[in-house]
Enzyme design. Structure first.
Site, PDB file in Angstrom:
ATOM      1  N   GLN A 149      14.421  -6.662 -76.008  1.00 43.15           N
ATOM      2  CA  GLN A 149      13.285  -5.748 -76.003  1.00 43.15           C
ATOM      3  C   GLN A 149      13.593  -4.517 -75.155  1.00 43.15           C
ATOM      4  OE1 GLN A 149       8.728  -6.710 -75.566  1.00 43.15           O
ATOM      5  NE2 GLN A 149       9.706  -7.081 -73.612  1.00 43.15           N
ATOM      6  N   GLY A 150      13.592  -3.355 -75.770  1.00 45.72           N
ATOM      7  CA  GLY A 150      13.938  -2.133 -75.046  1.00 45.72           C
ATOM      8  C   GLY A 150      12.748  -1.225 -74.810  1.00 45.72           C
ATOM      9  N   SER A 152      11.363  -0.760 -71.168  1.00 51.08           N
ATOM     10  CA  SER A 152      11.448  -0.143 -69.841  1.00 51.08           C
ATOM     11  C   SER A 152      12.643   0.777 -69.704  1.00 51.08           C
ATOM     12  CB  SER A 152      11.540  -1.226 -68.770  1.00 51.08           C
ATOM     13  OG  SER A 152      10.498  -2.150 -68.934  1.00 51.08           O
ATOM     14  N   GLU A 269       2.834 -10.465 -76.377  1.00 55.56           N
ATOM     15  CA  GLU A 269       3.540 -10.894 -75.180  1.00 55.56           C
ATOM     16  C   GLU A 269       2.570 -11.392 -74.115  1.00 55.56           C
ATOM     17  OE1 GLU A 269       6.093  -7.898 -73.511  1.00 55.56           O
ATOM     18  OE2 GLU A 269       7.132  -9.357 -72.268  1.00 55.56           O
TER      19      GLU A 269
END
Ligand SMILES: Cc1cc2nc3c(=O)[nH]c(=O)nc-3n(C[C@H](O)[C@H](O)[C@H](O)COP(=O)(O)OP(=O)(O)OC[C@H]3O[C@@H](n4cnc5c(N)ncnc54)[C@H](O)[C@@H]3O)c2cc1C
Lengths: 407, 316
Positions: A149-150, A152, A269
């Protein structure tokens, strides 16, 4: 003066449109669901590795976990709630919850595929093209494609809209060229793909001008640097993009519409999909076993803490069951998922703190059988930080659940 | 699995909520602090008339023969308005056993809740003890008034004549669980009321030129209290459901519910007072009516640690 009775208790006319909501509360699972539970339990009992696999946040452990994922997939237990054509069983939400309860109770491995199957997949089911669904979902479920998961970036954490990684149009190539950096990317050092947000319109106001891209990490122009986490594993990564390429068919949803699509993913999430009650029930159960079998708990203060943690694990289970009933009835969970995130993340920390207190001087050991508690504690401590920090969740609860003014 | 109330149950709860909003606003609770019997007779009659007191009574006796699941939301509503009436003792404990009918009220005492609340106006005194349940007409009981922090709750030390139990030990356990369940439901209602009245206040009150509800410290207090409530409520409803099916674990479920409802109400009281500031510290403002009821109920029908220990015996 009281007027006449505003309501009388005689049965009223049945309105067919609300049929489901005329069915009385029933806290039992159906025979078919109980059969499913028994099957899952039996399969896990013969297939879960003992001793446990090495941590999936290391290169070696990740590979071992992928083998396990393959085994799950072959038995059609990797993604039970998905349609059969993508490797699932078309299981209901209830069956999925049952699967999760059994999975964690059996002490089965962490899911290194989770950011794909629980976070990206719901978004692909909702926003992806049929072609994307065909190309990605099955490979993701089998572990052939692994997704990180990109979101931040060094200067965009809680304030995710402040990202600066950008994608510029490459008409000749039929796609986008991306430049910038992502950080804290869980298992980024081991995954084959990354999903993330990139600025595609630099002049657009905040929250606009971002696009949701699906990036193949095995290409020139991408550098991944593992970063050691609190527990000593290389669970984090920094991902650098220098003119890397993303073809048009790897854009999820519309160009410049990434923000609202990403918000759908962060909803998963916080809430139900990533952290089902089964996890915490299993940890609470292990804590009780620890207290009963390995350490004599004499003092009432410690007993009380264990009881409170167990009550909370149960509360989480029943709050989830209420939510799932609503979902089955077609009602959306909404901002309540922020309360859910606050609750499970703090419960997880408490469960592990109590265990460490029970272990006393043995708590610091990171070898041997009991080391799982210190390891688990260190992971639990990240719960209040990731998936939107708990301070951010409290803001959301205050503003969107309670209706307090933003400013 | 279906963990939701039916539309019918929700409608009934909404009807009771409307009735109580109209008939039992804070002024009525306040009046009960200074009137002769601490009660709101008009509200009681209205509840009796609509059938709310007979939800669980036998059909043969003019009741509706329904269960804890049908009644629990009504009791939550009675907490939300701090109803100064013995609705738990009557509708959930005494009426289902046939010990009272109509608009008669019961006063239930036990070793965990020794003071009789509204005992002087009760038709019967019900005493739950280790060897069973005794039911005695009020006229045969010796009553000595005591003062509660909640001025509407008229307390009495009760002396009963020597009589044999009318119901066996198993019934004693069942009715005690019911009382604890009903109290937990009222605590949830009280917590909800205190959170929502504080939210309203924080949306209006200004300091430093802005609404105090914009301050993150205030927001986070309220978010925490709301979250505690969110996770207490399902435990109360689950306990109601397992009570209604005589689940062997129902006693533990009730204790879990009482613990979390008590904690949620305690947290809501603290947060509500803190976020109101000095206005909340007066008796002219309504908050204290709810806060003091919560203080009393947290410790009634087995206090929070009593129930916590009960859960501990079941799981540890
Ligand atoms: C174990 C772990 C795994 C992670 N995995 C991933 C991943 O796979 N992919 C990914 O993209 N990211 C991941 N993250 C990053 C995570 O999303 C961020 O840590 C999180 O969004 C917070 O950002 P930050 O760390 O920059 O903290 P900051 O945003 O700098 O916050 C620092 C502190 O300030 C507080 N704060 C900030 N803004 C506010 C506000 N408005 N109101 C009140 N308080 C505020 C925060 O609550 C926090 O306490 C992971 C993090 C952890 C710990």
């Amino acid at each position: 003066m009281a007027a006449g009775p505003p309501y009388n208790l005689t049965p009223r006319q049945v309105d067919c449109s609300t049929l489901a909501r005329l069915v009385p509360m029933d806290l039992t699972f159906s025979p078919a669901e109980e059969t499913f539970r028994a099957e899952v339990r039996a399969w896990l009992a013969t297939n879960v590795a003992d001793p446990p696999l090495p941590s999936g946040d290391t290169a070696e452990g990740f590979a071992a976990h992928l083998e396990w994922e393959r085994k799950l997939f072959d038995a059609r237990y990797a993604v039970v709630s998905w349609p059969a054509e993508f490797g699932g069983r078309d299981a209901s939400l209830w069956e999925w919850l049952i699967f999760e309860e059994e999975y964690w109770l059996a002490g089965a491995p962490q899911r290194v595929t989770q950011n794909g199957i629980f976070l990206l997949a719901p978004t692909i089911f909702e926003f992806g093209t049929p072609d994307q669904q065909q190309r990605i979902l099955r490979s993701m479920a089998s572990g052939a494609q692994t997704w990180c998961q990109g979101w931040s970036e060094p200067n965009a954490g809680s304030d995710l809209a402040g990202i600066t990684s950008r994608a510029v149009r490459d008409d000749a190539g039929g796609g986008w060229r991306i430049t910038g950096q992502k950080t804290w990317t869980t298992r980024g050092a081991f995954c084959t793909h990354l999903f993330g947000l990139f600025k595609t319109d630099l002049d657009a106001p905040r929250h606009n001008g971002m696009t949701y891209l699906l990036v193949d990490l095995a290409q020139p122009g991408i550098t991944v640097r593992p970063v050691e986490r609190l527990d000593g594993d290389d669970g984090f990564a920094e991902v650098f993009f220098d003119d890397a390429f993303v073809p048009d068919d790897m854009v999820l949803g519309g160009v410049n519409e990434g923000w609202s699509i990403a918000m759908a993913t962060t909803g998963s999430e916080r809430g139900l999909t990533l952290r089902s009650p089964g996890r915490f029930l299993a940890t609470a159960r292990r804590l009780i076993d620890l207290a009963r079998e390995q350490v004599a708990v004499a003092d009432t203060a410690t007993r009380d803490r264990i009881v409170d943690a167990w009550i909370d694990a149960e509360a989480y289970r029943w709050q989830t069951f209420a939510t799932v009933t609503d979902i089955v009835d077609g009602k959306a969970a909404g901002a309540a998922s922020s309360m859910v995130k606050l609750f499970w993340s703090e419960l997880d920390v408490r469960l592990h703190e109590i265990a460490l207190d029970l272990l006393g001087p043995h708590a610091e050991l990171v070898d041997g059988e009991l080391a799982a508690w210190m390891k688990g504690y260190q992971f639990a401590l990240s719960g209040p930080i990731y998936a939107g920090t708990n301070e951010i969740q409290r803001n959301v609860v205050a503003e969107r659940v309670l209706g307090l003014p933003r400013r | 699995m279906r963990f939701a109330f039916t539309d019918e149950q929700l409608e009934l709860a909404a009807a009771v909520r409307d009735l109580l909003a109209k008939e039992c606003p804070p002024d009525v609770v306040r009046a009960a602090w200074s009137n002769a019997d601490g009660r709101a007779n008009q509200v009681w009659s209205a509840l009796a008339e609509m059938g709310a007191l007979a939800v669980m009574s036998d059909e043969a006796r003019g009741g509706f023969g329904m269960t804890e699941v049908d009644l629990v939301l009504l009791l939550e509503e009675s907490g939300r308005c701090a109803l100064p009436e013995p609705i738990v003792d009557t509708a959930l404990v005494a009426a289902p056993e046939g010990w009272v009918d109509g608009d008669a009220s019961a006063c239930v005492i036990s070793p965990e809740s020794p003071f009789g609340v509204w005992a002087d106006t009760a038709t019967v005194i019900v005493s739950i003890a280790a060897d069973g349940v005794r039911v005695v007409p009020r006229s045969e009981a010796g009553l000595t008034a005591r003062d509660s922090v909640d001025g509407a709750r008229r307390l009495f030390s009760v002396e009963l004549p020597e009589v044999a139990p009318v119901a066996p030990v198993a019934a004693a356990a069942r009715v005690f669980r019911r009382g604890a369940l009903g109290t937990a439901a009222q605590l949830v209602g009280l917590a909800d009321r205190m959170v929502s009245m504080t939210v309203e206040y924080a949306r209006e009150r200004e300091q430093f030129g802005v609404k105090i509800g914009t301050f993150q410290a205030v927001k986070h207090h309220l978010a925490n209290a709301r979250t505690a409530l969110e996770f207490a409520r399902p435990l109360v409803y689950r306990a109601a459901a397992t009570m209604s099916t005589d689940d062997p674990d129902a006693a533990t479920h009730v204790s879990m519910a009482k613990v979390r409802a008590g904690d949620a109400a305690a947290q809501a009281s603290r947060v509500a007072l803190q976020c109101h500031g000095a206005i909340g510290y007066t008796t002219e403002y309504d908050l204290h009516l709810f806060m003091k009821r919560a203080w009393a109920l947290e410790r009634a029908w087995g206090d929070t640690s009593w129930h916590r220990r009960a859960v501990g015996r079941a799981i540890l």
